[in-house]
Motif scaffolding. Structure first.
Motif: not given
Length: 63
Positions: A39-63
């Motif tokens: 979610m970017i600015d309240g809208k779903p957006k498809k982006v390419k992220l590295s697996t380490s970034t995805i893991r960090t976002l999940k741990n911080k509760g941003k995903m």
């Protein structure tokens, strides 16, 4: 499209492949990119992220 993480800017690294005889040839290590929807600015957006970034976002509760 370049192989780059959209949030951190992480890209491929380069170095040498070494044989048993220590011959050096150039090679590169690509980033493990995955397509995810975030979610970017309240809208779903498809982006390419590295697996380490995805893991960090999940741990911080941003995903």
């Amino acid at each position: 499209m370049s192989r780059r993480d959209r949030i951190t800017g992480k890209g491929p690294q380069s170095g040498n492949k070494r044989s048993k005889a220590l011959n050096a040839t150039k090679r590169k290590w690509n980033v493990n990119l995955q397509s995810v929807t975030i979610m970017i600015d309240g809208k779903p957006k498809k982006v390419k992220l590295s697996t380490s970034t995805i893991r960090t976002l999940k741990n911080k509760g941003k995903m």
